[in-house]
Enzyme design. Structure first.
Site, PDB file in Angstrom:
ATOM      1  N   SER A 135      18.022  67.915 -18.423  1.00 22.89           N
ATOM      2  CA  SER A 135      18.793  66.667 -18.483  1.00 22.89           C
ATOM      3  C   SER A 135      19.732  66.675 -19.676  1.00 22.89           C
ATOM      4  O   SER A 135      19.445  67.248 -20.713  1.00 22.89           O
ATOM      5  CB  SER A 135      17.870  65.454 -18.594  1.00 22.89           C
ATOM      6  N   LYS A 190      11.051  65.634 -14.639  1.00 19.49           N
ATOM      7  CA  LYS A 190      12.501  65.348 -14.630  1.00 19.49           C
ATOM      8  C   LYS A 190      12.817  64.245 -13.623  1.00 19.49           C
ATOM      9  O   LYS A 190      13.650  63.370 -13.874  1.00 19.49           O
ATOM     10  CB  LYS A 190      13.288  66.627 -14.295  1.00 19.49           C
ATOM     11  N   HIS A 193      11.901  61.046 -15.159  1.00 20.55           N
ATOM     12  CA  HIS A 193      12.961  60.775 -16.158  1.00 20.55           C
ATOM     13  C   HIS A 193      14.134  60.084 -15.471  1.00 20.55           C
ATOM     14  O   HIS A 193      14.672  59.091 -15.952  1.00 20.55           O
ATOM     15  CB  HIS A 193      13.396  62.101 -16.801  1.00 20.55           C
ATOM     16  N   ASN A 194      14.537  60.620 -14.326  1.00 17.59           N
ATOM     17  CA  ASN A 194      15.689  60.034 -13.635  1.00 17.59           C
ATOM     18  C   ASN A 194      15.368  58.643 -13.083  1.00 17.59           C
ATOM     19  O   ASN A 194      16.237  57.774 -13.046  1.00 17.59           O
ATOM     20  CB  ASN A 194      16.159  60.960 -12.512  1.00 17.59           C
ATOM     21  N   GLU A 197      15.826  56.504 -15.846  1.00 22.78           N
ATOM     22  CA  GLU A 197      17.288  56.439 -16.069  1.00 22.78           C
ATOM     23  C   GLU A 197      17.916  55.361 -15.163  1.00 22.78           C
ATOM     24  O   GLU A 197      18.737  54.555 -15.616  1.00 22.78           O
ATOM     25  CB  GLU A 197      17.865  57.829 -15.767  1.00 22.78           C
TER      26      GLU A 197
HETATM   27  N1  LIG Z   1      25.900  67.393 -12.919  1.00 20.34           N
HETATM   28  C1  LIG Z   1      24.957  66.903 -13.729  1.00 20.34           C
HETATM   29  O1  LIG Z   1      25.196  66.075 -14.627  1.00 20.34           O
HETATM   30  C2  LIG Z   1      23.548  67.379 -13.589  1.00 20.34           C
HETATM   31  C3  LIG Z   1      23.183  68.202 -12.532  1.00 20.34           C
HETATM   32  N2  LIG Z   1      21.914  68.661 -12.436  1.00 20.34           N
HETATM   33  C4  LIG Z   1      21.532  69.541 -11.339  1.00 20.34           C
HETATM   34  O2  LIG Z   1      21.955  70.882 -11.663  1.00 20.34           O
HETATM   35  C5  LIG Z   1      22.312  71.594 -10.462  1.00 20.34           C
HETATM   36  C6  LIG Z   1      23.748  72.088 -10.575  1.00 20.34           C
HETATM   37  O3  LIG Z   1      24.560  70.951 -10.722  1.00 20.34           O
HETATM   38  P1  LIG Z   1      26.153  71.043 -10.876  1.00 20.34           P
HETATM   39  O4  LIG Z   1      26.489  72.006 -11.944  1.00 20.34           O
HETATM   40  O5  LIG Z   1      26.623  69.637 -10.987  1.00 20.34           O
HETATM   41  O6  LIG Z   1      26.621  71.750  -9.531  1.00 20.34           O
HETATM   42  P2  LIG Z   1      26.549  71.256  -7.993  1.00 20.34           P
HETATM   43  O7  LIG Z   1      25.269  70.577  -7.731  1.00 20.34           O
HETATM   44  O8  LIG Z   1      27.817  70.557  -7.671  1.00 20.34           O
HETATM   45  O9  LIG Z   1      26.528  72.680  -7.237  1.00 20.34           O
HETATM   46  C7  LIG Z   1      27.650  73.533  -7.231  1.00 20.34           C
HETATM   47  C8  LIG Z   1      27.236  74.983  -7.367  1.00 20.34           C
HETATM   48  O10 LIG Z   1      26.341  75.354  -6.315  1.00 20.34           O
HETATM   49  C9  LIG Z   1      26.852  76.523  -5.684  1.00 20.34           C
HETATM   50  N3  LIG Z   1      26.404  76.561  -4.298  1.00 20.34           N
HETATM   51  C10 LIG Z   1      26.398  75.545  -3.406  1.00 20.34           C
HETATM   52  N4  LIG Z   1      25.877  75.958  -2.227  1.00 20.34           N
HETATM   53  C11 LIG Z   1      25.544  77.259  -2.386  1.00 20.34           C
HETATM   54  C12 LIG Z   1      24.968  78.230  -1.545  1.00 20.34           C
HETATM   55  N5  LIG Z   1      24.608  77.954  -0.283  1.00 20.34           N
HETATM   56  N6  LIG Z   1      24.779  79.472  -2.041  1.00 20.34           N
HETATM   57  C13 LIG Z   1      25.122  79.781  -3.296  1.00 20.34           C
HETATM   58  N7  LIG Z   1      25.678  78.899  -4.151  1.00 20.34           N
HETATM   59  C14 LIG Z   1      25.879  77.648  -3.702  1.00 20.34           C
HETATM   60  C15 LIG Z   1      28.342  76.386  -5.811  1.00 20.34           C
HETATM   61  O11 LIG Z   1      28.971  77.614  -5.592  1.00 20.34           O
HETATM   62  P3  LIG Z   1      30.527  77.664  -5.133  1.00 20.34           P
HETATM   63  O12 LIG Z   1      31.315  77.517  -6.395  1.00 20.34           O
HETATM   64  O13 LIG Z   1      30.687  78.999  -4.517  1.00 20.34           O
HETATM   65  O14 LIG Z   1      30.749  76.544  -4.177  1.00 20.34           O
HETATM   66  C16 LIG Z   1      28.423  75.911  -7.261  1.00 20.34           C
HETATM   67  O15 LIG Z   1      28.261  76.964  -8.174  1.00 20.34           O
HETATM   68  C17 LIG Z   1      22.067  70.607  -9.309  1.00 20.34           C
HETATM   69  O16 LIG Z   1      20.773  70.775  -8.828  1.00 20.34           O
HETATM   70  C18 LIG Z   1      22.184  69.246  -9.994  1.00 20.34           C
HETATM   71  O17 LIG Z   1      21.485  68.227  -9.311  1.00 20.34           O
HETATM   72  C19 LIG Z   1      20.969  68.387 -13.392  1.00 20.34           C
HETATM   73  C20 LIG Z   1      21.285  67.606 -14.457  1.00 20.34           C
HETATM   74  C21 LIG Z   1      22.577  66.992 -14.620  1.00 20.34           C
HETATM   75  O1  LIG Z   2      19.935  64.418 -13.530  1.00 20.57           O
HETATM   76  C1  LIG Z   2      20.877  63.844 -14.016  1.00 20.57           C
HETATM   77  C2  LIG Z   2      20.820  63.323 -15.395  1.00 20.57           C
HETATM   78  O2  LIG Z   2      19.541  63.290 -15.895  1.00 20.57           O
HETATM   79  C3  LIG Z   2      22.117  63.644 -13.190  1.00 20.57           C
HETATM   80  O3  LIG Z   2      23.136  63.086 -13.907  1.00 20.57           O
HETATM   81  C4  LIG Z   2      21.789  62.927 -11.926  1.00 20.57           C
HETATM   82  O4  LIG Z   2      22.412  63.637 -10.874  1.00 20.57           O
HETATM   83  C5  LIG Z   2      22.242  61.504 -11.859  1.00 20.57           C
HETATM   84  O5  LIG Z   2      21.668  60.921 -10.746  1.00 20.57           O
HETATM   85  P1  LIG Z   2      22.457  60.032  -9.661  1.00 20.57           P
HETATM   86  O6  LIG Z   2      23.679  60.814  -9.234  1.00 20.57           O
HETATM   87  O7  LIG Z   2      21.465  59.854  -8.584  1.00 20.57           O
HETATM   88  O8  LIG Z   2      22.830  58.765 -10.392  1.00 20.57           O
END
Ligand SMILES: NC(=O)C1=CN([C@@H]2O[C@H](COP(=O)(O)OP(=O)(O)OC[C@H]3O[C@@H](n4cnc5c(N)ncnc54)[C@H](OP(=O)(O)O)[C@@H]3O)[C@@H](O)[C@H]2O)C=CC1
Ligand SMILES: O=C(CO)[C@H](O)[C@H](O)COP(=O)(O)O
Length: 492
Positions: A135, A190, A193-194, A197
């Site tokens: 997070s 986690k 935590h969310n 949140e």
């Molecule tokens: N964004 C945030 O603030 C937070 C996110 N998370 C979690 O972290 C993870 C990553 O989040 P985030 O960085 O936002 O990215 P996304 O969840 O938007 O995922 C995008 C990534 O996934 C890849 N991808 C999607 N489908 C496939 C597939 N079938 N095979 C291989 N690669 C694939 C994409 O590749 P390509 O570029 O080729 O499309 C890209 O690299 C998620 O689980 C998210 O929930 C956790 C905490 C905070």
């Molecule tokens: O994991 C997180 C932070 O801790 C992400 O920001 C999470 O995707 C936010 O949740 P939502 O999109 O459901 O508001």
């Protein structure tokens, strides 16, 4: 430095280089690790290397085979792809390329039952799978997130030192990363935590709405109020960013930015999972549940909302209740917000305690609170006190820890006044009010649950317990109204 060099080996590989993966890779490289980079489509790899390749030692790879070949053994591969099917897809492609004892680390927001399943499947193949809750969003991933790793204790020996190095550091210098427990425990923590949140964000929203609707306090003025609140016991990341969001002015219209955002809250699923899991566990996380439903109510049926605005005309919807920004009202709102926030954390901790028993995880609640002190979205001054509350003997409920018990007593009068005003004026405060109901239900000597037991016994012979004797009883409702021992009557 970034090269395709088959002789050099990286200590860790990252696949999935969207915001989180890219920033975690940079964080690892900035901390001195050689990091192999991979993304399904190589544009993201190249963009990362072009913008930040000089920050550390990276190895560019194009295929998963190249990624695997670039890693020292046992291999550590951090998967940062979209949660759900994509994680399984990547695992399926990786497995044939890996050797015994290699470690796959899933740092996304995966659902904990999936993590349990994946860990079991991979263990049967001689591979380690570590589900890690991360997070802190984009900024945290780069500069130090809060990290909640599950998986086996053995795999933590290999990945723990790296994760601890890149994690946020608390004021006492300790890393906001520690092994949580086996299989899906990290992702479960986690998820909770969310859930907290969601509730934390909703109570801030309710405070904003009350100050705006009851006291006509405009967003810019509220930004100053939230800034000031951030110097009090409410001090937290979410209060801090609320001040910034409320201070923002829309460049197109000159209106407060908040007024140009459609009032329909999105969600990716972790809050919903928290509530679904709480229902399975029987964990009463009422405030957290209300916060998930508040998002759903805002967005699921806009036609109903539109019609109700015209149709539900009981004259109570407030335009204004207090003529000006009455400082006493504002202080009441602050206290009500703090009380509701405390309940959200108490409910989250309670759910963790119930889940630990149910899933056989030895969850250390003081450690978990300590991991949330920095780096994560719910980081707050309060977490140091929560950590203390669980340090020696865990209280039956967080609110019963002496420090919080006393605090709640001080906050309750303001909390009641604010909720009464909101109800009188027709302003929805679902988490403020359900949190107060939770507090009141906990402290009540007799609950109407007794009547429910009587009703259940009446229509279904479900039996009840007596306050003055052991055993289970049943009344012969359709006969002579005699009370019988349930065992004698063969009812249960
Ligand atoms: N964004 C945030 O603030 C937070 C996110 N998370 C979690 O972290 C993870 C990553 O989040 P985030 O960085 O936002 O990215 P996304 O969840 O938007 O995922 C995008 C990534 O996934 C890849 N991808 C999607 N489908 C496939 C597939 N079938 N095979 C291989 N690669 C694939 C994409 O590749 P390509 O570029 O080729 O499309 C890209 O690299 C998620 O689980 C998210 O929930 C956790 C905490 C905070
Ligand atoms: O994991 C997180 C932070 O801790 C992400 O920001 C999470 O995707 C936010 O949740 P939502 O999109 O459901 O508001």
């Amino acid at each position: 430095m970034a090269e395709n060099n088959t002789n050099r080996k990286a200590q860790i590989g990252v696949t999935g280089l969207a915001v989180m993966g890219a920033n975690l890779a940079r964080n690892l490289a900035r901390n001195g690790y050689t990091v192999a980079l991979h993304n399904r489509s190589s544009e993201k790899t190249d963009a990362l290397l072009e913008a930040h390749g000089s920050e550390g030692d990276f190895i560019r790879t194009e295929t998963l085979q190249e990624l695997v070949d670039s890693l020292e053994s046992p291999r550590r591969i951090l998967v940062m792809v979209k949660a759900g099917g994509p994680v399984d897809a990547v695992i399926d492609q990786l497995v044939p390329l890996l050797d015994k004892d290699d470690i796959i680390i899933d740092g996304g927001n995966s659902h904990f039952p999936d993590t349990i399943r994946r860990e079991k499947d991979l263990a049967e193949k001689g591979l380690h799978f570590v589900g890690v809750g991360v997070s802190g969003g984009e900024e945290g991933a780069l500069n130090g997130p809060s990290i909640m790793p599950g998986g086996s204790a053995k795999s933590y020996e290999s990945v723990g030192p790296m994760l601890e190095k890149i994690a946020a550091k608390a004021e006492d210098g300790s890393p906001c990363c520690a092994w949580i427990s086996t299989d899906g425990a990290g992702h479960f923590v986690k998820m909770v935590h969310n859930g907290i949140e969601y509730a934390d964000m909703q109570v801030i929203g309710e405070a904003y709405d009350l100050m705006r609707s009851v006291a006509n306090i405009e967003p810019a003025e509220q930004a100053e109020i939230f800034k000031q609140w951030n110097t009090t016991e409410l001090s937290s990341y979410l209060i801090e960013i609320t001040a910034e969001v409320l201070a923002q002015v829309d460049s197109k219209t000159g209106k407060p930015f908040i007024d140009v955002i459609v009032d329909q809250a999105g969600q990716k699923g972790t809050g919903r999972w928290t509530v679904q899991s709480a229902l399975d566990l029987g964990a009463p996380i009422t405030g957290i549940a209300e916060s998930v439903f508040a998002r759903a109510l805002s967005s699921s049926n806009s036609a109903a909302r539109e019609q109700a605005q015209k149709g539900f005309t009981d004259g109570l919807i407030a335009t204004t209740g207090v003529a000006t920004a009455d400082p006493e009202f504002v202080e009441d709102v602050r206290r009500a917000l703090f009380a509701s926030k405390l309940v959200s954390y108490a409910q989250g901790m309670d759910m963790l305690s119930i889940a630990g028993k149910e899933y056989g995880w030895d969850l250390k609640l003081d450690t978990i609170a300590s991991l949330w002190r920095e780096g994560c979205i719910i980081r707050a001054e309060l977490l140091a006190e929560i950590m203390e509350a669980y340090k020696d003997e865990a209280p039956a409920n967080m609110l019963l820890a002496p420090a919080f018990n006393k605090l709640m007593e001080e906050l309750v009068p303001s909390w009641r006044r604010v909720i009464s005003k909101a109800v009188a004026l027709g302003i929805p405060v679902p988490v403020f009010s359900s949190s107060l109901a939770y507090y009141d239900a906990l402290r009540r000597d007799r609950l109407p649950a007794a009547l429910i037991q009587g009703q259940r016994d009446y229509f279904g012979a479900h039996t009840y317990k007596r306050v003055d004797a052991e055993g289970d009883y049943h009344v012969m409702w359709s006969d002579d109204l005699r009370e019988v021992n349930a065992e004698d009557a063969h009812v249960h």
